[in-house]
Motif scaffolding. Structure first.
Motif, PDB file in Angstrom:
ATOM      1  N   HIS A 102       7.495  -4.944  39.748  1.00 25.29           N
ATOM      2  CA  HIS A 102       7.202  -5.027  41.189  1.00 25.29           C
ATOM      3  C   HIS A 102       7.150  -3.610  41.765  1.00 25.29           C
ATOM      4  N   PRO A 103       6.032  -2.909  41.554  1.00 24.48           N
ATOM      5  CA  PRO A 103       5.955  -1.488  41.903  1.00 24.48           C
ATOM      6  C   PRO A 103       5.946  -1.182  43.392  1.00 24.48           C
ATOM      7  N   ASN A 104       5.675  -2.174  44.231  1.00 19.67           N
ATOM      8  CA  ASN A 104       5.577  -1.918  45.664  1.00 19.67           C
ATOM      9  C   ASN A 104       6.395  -2.909  46.480  1.00 19.67           C
ATOM     10  N   ALA A 105       6.843  -2.429  47.626  1.00 22.15           N
ATOM     11  CA  ALA A 105       7.404  -3.304  48.662  1.00 22.15           C
ATOM     12  C   ALA A 105       6.371  -3.314  49.777  1.00 22.15           C
ATOM     13  N   THR A 106       6.225  -4.437  50.465  1.00 26.18           N
ATOM     14  CA  THR A 106       5.235  -4.509  51.539  1.00 26.18           C
ATOM     15  C   THR A 106       5.836  -5.164  52.782  1.00 26.18           C
ATOM     16  N   PHE A 107       5.242  -4.801  53.908  1.00 29.10           N
ATOM     17  CA  PHE A 107       5.604  -5.436  55.170  1.00 29.10           C
ATOM     18  C   PHE A 107       4.307  -5.752  55.903  1.00 29.10           C
ATOM     19  N   LYS A 108       4.218  -6.965  56.424  1.00 32.47           N
ATOM     20  CA  LYS A 108       3.052  -7.380  57.201  1.00 32.47           C
ATOM     21  C   LYS A 108       3.556  -8.028  58.476  1.00 32.47           C
ATOM     22  N   SER A 109       3.154  -7.458  59.623  1.00 30.84           N
ATOM     23  CA  SER A 109       3.623  -8.005  60.892  1.00 30.84           C
ATOM     24  C   SER A 109       3.042  -9.390  61.122  1.00 30.84           C
ATOM     25  N   THR A 110       3.849 -10.236  61.787  1.00 25.85           N
ATOM     26  CA  THR A 110       3.393 -11.577  62.142  1.00 25.85           C
ATOM     27  C   THR A 110       3.428 -11.807  63.651  1.00 25.85           C
ATOM     28  N   ARG A 111       4.253 -11.008  64.359  1.00 28.53           N
ATOM     29  CA  ARG A 111       4.382 -11.199  65.808  1.00 28.53           C
ATOM     30  C   ARG A 111       5.074  -9.992  66.418  1.00 28.53           C
ATOM     31  N   VAL A 112       4.638  -9.634  67.633  1.00 27.32           N
ATOM     32  CA  VAL A 112       5.269  -8.547  68.378  1.00 27.32           C
ATOM     33  C   VAL A 112       5.682  -9.094  69.730  1.00 27.32           C
ATOM     34  N   GLU A 113       6.938  -8.862  70.091  1.00 30.50           N
ATOM     35  CA  GLU A 113       7.389  -9.286  71.415  1.00 30.50           C
ATOM     36  C   GLU A 113       8.073  -8.118  72.109  1.00 30.50           C
ATOM     37  N   GLN A 114       7.586  -7.795  73.295  1.00 34.03           N
ATOM     38  CA  GLN A 114       8.192  -6.712  74.062  1.00 34.03           C
ATOM     39  C   GLN A 114       9.538  -7.188  74.586  1.00 34.03           C
ATOM     40  N   SER A 115      10.575  -6.366  74.369  1.00 31.44           N
ATOM     41  CA  SER A 115      11.921  -6.760  74.772  1.00 31.44           C
ATOM     42  C   SER A 115      12.464  -5.923  75.922  1.00 31.44           C
ATOM     43  N   GLY A 116      11.761  -4.875  76.303  1.00 33.18           N
ATOM     44  CA  GLY A 116      12.169  -3.998  77.397  1.00 33.18           C
ATOM     45  C   GLY A 116      11.044  -3.045  77.723  1.00 33.18           C
ATOM     46  N   GLU A 117      11.292  -2.140  78.650  1.00 35.71           N
ATOM     47  CA  GLU A 117      10.235  -1.209  79.055  1.00 35.71           C
ATOM     48  C   GLU A 117       9.726  -0.381  77.881  1.00 35.71           C
ATOM     49  N   ASN A 118      10.624   0.067  77.033  1.00 35.23           N
ATOM     50  CA  ASN A 118      10.247   0.888  75.884  1.00 35.23           C
ATOM     51  C   ASN A 118      10.776   0.327  74.568  1.00 35.23           C
ATOM     52  N   THR A 119      10.995  -0.975  74.518  1.00 36.07           N
ATOM     53  CA  THR A 119      11.518  -1.585  73.301  1.00 36.07           C
ATOM     54  C   THR A 119      10.738  -2.845  72.943  1.00 36.07           C
ATOM     55  N   ALA A 120      10.783  -3.170  71.663  1.00 42.20           N
ATOM     56  CA  ALA A 120      10.102  -4.380  71.199  1.00 42.20           C
ATOM     57  C   ALA A 120      10.775  -4.880  69.939  1.00 42.20           C
ATOM     58  N   LYS A 121      10.519  -6.141  69.638  1.00 41.98           N
ATOM     59  CA  LYS A 121      10.934  -6.730  68.374  1.00 41.98           C
ATOM     60  C   LYS A 121       9.657  -7.006  67.592  1.00 41.98           C
TER      61      LYS A 121
END
Length: 193
Positions: A102-121
């Motif tokens: 398993h030569p690689n680790a991957t991340f793929k976003s599924t959803r973005v939610e703003q949690s504050g003026e300059n923050t997000a999940k």
């Protein structure tokens, strides 16, 4: 130990700026100003640290509708760097990341939610050792604007998350060596040419 892809995830934080009617834009990562790190407790004596020196990714940001943004990151396991060459090889081996199969680790976003003026999940799927689990990054937008050196629109952000390595089949020496891994990401991105 899932620092993997997580790194690029931060780019989504750029979404927090809200220019009127902005078109979705592709951003590129500044690898010279990016850090994907992780830490864990070793036998109760120390909090050990490692980083991934390489990654690749794509980020499309929609500032008007952040939920439409996309992020994909790939991290070569061979780029792990603890500062101890023998230990790097140990982490790449069968007891941990098993980089041969398993030569690689991957991340793929599924959803973005703003949690504050300059923050997000940033929610996404993290894959390590062929196992995929949902992960949420807590992202802080540090700054967005024209970069003083390149003149291009740029953004900087940090992100943190925690994962249990055993969930990805990495349970060697648990609980003596902590199951919980803290991940820290700091990166800069700029609008692609």
């Amino acid at each position: 130990m899932k620092s993997l892809s997580i790194i690029g995830l931060l780019g989504i934080a750029v979404l927090f700026a809200n220019p009127a009617n902005a078109e979705p834009q592709e951003y590129i990562f500044d690898k010279d100003h990016s850090h994907i790190g992780m830490t864990w407790n070793h036998l109760g004596f120390s909090d050990f640290r490692a980083r991934f020196a390489d990654f690749a990714g794509s980020l499309v940001l929609d500032e008007d509708a952040p939920e439409n943004s996309t992020l994909m990151i790939t991290i070569p396991i061979a780029s792990i760097d603890t500062g101890v060459e023998v230990f790097d090889g140990h982490l790449q081996g069968e007891n941990f990341f098993n980089a041969t199969e398993h030569p690689n680790a991957t991340f793929k976003s599924t959803r973005v939610e703003q949690s504050g003026e300059n923050t997000a999940k940033v929610h996404g799927d993290l894959t390590i050792r062929g196992v995929t689990k949902p992960v949420v990054l807590d992202v802080v937008l540090n700054k967005i604007g024209d970069h003083p050196m390149s003149g291009k629109k740029a953004a900087g952000f940090t992100a943190t998350t925690q994962v249990d390595r055993s969930a990805f089949g990495i349970d060697y020496a648990v609980p003596a060596v902590s199951d919980r891994i803290d991940i820290f990401i700091s990166t800069e991105v700029s609008v692609a040419d």
